[in-house]
Design a protein around this motif. Sequence first.
Motif, PDB file in Angstrom:
ATOM      1  N   VAL A   1     -87.025   0.004 -89.767  1.00 30.91           N
ATOM      2  CA  VAL A   1     -86.465  -1.236 -89.240  1.00 30.91           C
ATOM      3  C   VAL A   1     -87.290  -1.634 -88.017  1.00 30.91           C
ATOM      4  N   GLY A   2     -87.638  -2.910 -87.940  1.00 35.44           N
ATOM      5  CA  GLY A   2     -88.342  -3.429 -86.760  1.00 35.44           C
ATOM      6  C   GLY A   2     -89.663  -2.734 -86.503  1.00 35.44           C
ATOM      7  N   GLU A   3     -89.865  -2.324 -85.241  1.00 30.32           N
ATOM      8  CA  GLU A   3     -91.130  -1.717 -84.823  1.00 30.32           C
ATOM      9  C   GLU A   3     -91.423  -0.404 -85.537  1.00 30.32           C
ATOM     10  N   TYR A   4     -90.416   0.191 -86.160  1.00 34.24           N
ATOM     11  CA  TYR A   4     -90.601   1.484 -86.817  1.00 34.24           C
ATOM     12  C   TYR A   4     -91.075   1.364 -88.261  1.00 34.24           C
ATOM     13  N   LYS A   5     -91.114   0.132 -88.774  1.00 35.81           N
ATOM     14  CA  LYS A   5     -91.547  -0.087 -90.153  1.00 35.81           C
ATOM     15  C   LYS A   5     -93.053  -0.284 -90.174  1.00 35.81           C
ATOM     16  N   ILE A   6     -93.771   0.839 -90.073  1.00 35.32           N
ATOM     17  CA  ILE A   6     -95.231   0.772 -90.104  1.00 35.32           C
ATOM     18  C   ILE A   6     -95.773   1.933 -90.935  1.00 35.32           C
ATOM     19  N   ASP A   7     -96.973   1.723 -91.443  1.00 31.86           N
ATOM     20  CA  ASP A   7     -97.706   2.766 -92.143  1.00 31.86           C
ATOM     21  C   ASP A   7     -98.567   3.448 -91.075  1.00 31.86           C
ATOM     22  N   CYS A   8     -98.077   4.567 -90.561  1.00 30.15           N
ATOM     23  CA  CYS A   8     -98.720   5.233 -89.431  1.00 30.15           C
ATOM     24  C   CYS A   8     -99.593   6.390 -89.907  1.00 30.15           C
ATOM     25  N   GLU A   9    -100.247   7.022 -88.968  1.00 32.93           N
ATOM     26  CA  GLU A   9    -101.054   8.217 -89.269  1.00 32.93           C
ATOM     27  C   GLU A   9    -100.287   9.507 -88.987  1.00 32.93           C
ATOM     28  N   CYS A  10     -99.078   9.380 -88.399  1.00 34.69           N
ATOM     29  CA  CYS A  10     -98.357  10.594 -88.013  1.00 34.69           C
ATOM     30  C   CYS A  10     -97.379  11.091 -89.075  1.00 34.69           C
ATOM     31  N   ARG A  11     -96.909  10.229 -89.952  1.00 32.32           N
ATOM     32  CA  ARG A  11     -95.902  10.652 -90.939  1.00 32.32           C
ATOM     33  C   ARG A  11     -96.528  11.560 -91.992  1.00 32.32           C
ATOM     34  N   LYS A  12     -95.989  12.791 -92.088  1.00 30.56           N
ATOM     35  CA  LYS A  12     -96.469  13.696 -93.123  1.00 30.56           C
ATOM     36  C   LYS A  12     -96.197  13.056 -94.480  1.00 30.56           C
ATOM     37  N   PRO A  13     -97.104  13.105 -95.426  1.00 32.22           N
ATOM     38  CA  PRO A  13     -98.193  14.068 -95.601  1.00 32.22           C
ATOM     39  C   PRO A  13     -99.485  13.768 -94.840  1.00 32.22           C
ATOM     40  N   LYS A  14     -99.526  12.703 -94.055  1.00 32.86           N
ATOM     41  CA  LYS A  14    -100.727  12.454 -93.256  1.00 32.86           C
ATOM     42  C   LYS A  14    -100.780  13.495 -92.130  1.00 32.86           C
ATOM     43  N   PRO A  15    -101.976  13.817 -91.665  1.00 33.55           N
ATOM     44  CA  PRO A  15    -102.130  14.929 -90.714  1.00 33.55           C
ATOM     45  C   PRO A  15    -102.072  14.544 -89.238  1.00 33.55           C
ATOM     46  N   GLY A  16    -101.644  13.329 -88.918  1.00 32.36           N
ATOM     47  CA  GLY A  16    -101.716  12.851 -87.536  1.00 32.36           C
ATOM     48  C   GLY A  16    -101.074  13.752 -86.492  1.00 32.36           C
ATOM     49  N   MET A  17     -99.852  14.227 -86.755  1.00 31.80           N
ATOM     50  CA  MET A  17     -99.178  15.076 -85.756  1.00 31.80           C
ATOM     51  C   MET A  17     -99.948  16.372 -85.541  1.00 31.80           C
TER      52      MET A  17
END
Length: 184
Positions: free
Chosen positions: A97-113
Amino acid sequence: MAKAVFLDRDGVINHDHGYVHKVDDFEYIEGVFEACLAFKKMGYKIVVVTNQSGIARGMYTEDDFHSLTEWMDWNFADKGVELDGIYYCPHHEEKGVGEYKIDCECRKPKPGMLNTAAQFLKIDMSQSVMVGDKADDMRAGQAAGVPTNILVRTGKSVTDAAIEEATTVVDSIADVPAYLSSLS
């Protein structure tokens, strides 16, 4: 360079009752503190990496997450375990919702964190371990260059996809120190 054990939270550290965000709903998995003490004795840093889509979905706030995380961190400290890092992803590209609806690099399975932790804590990924309860945890570990990705049976139902992605499957985090000892 240090080595680290990366831990997913829900299903690895605590029972996954679905969008856990209150102390009253937080139930530790048996043996988690002893396992973490063993990791420390083996020379590992301990880093929590957790997707928190409940924030993205508007089910609870980042402040709620931080309050619970601070309480959890104190629990570990009381048991003699210092968590070296806690990283979370508050995003979801579809359900956010809102600012949280993005395709980020941190959400697993991506390795951002994992990559952020490695940079900040000077971690040698080739000597590190990922412990998670689903395929996305295993994939995040692999994407970050972590060679040992351990699947635990204490979280979500273990899927064939998760088993295929994992280096090994154990019953719970309590079994991980013995497995790591068997590798050396």
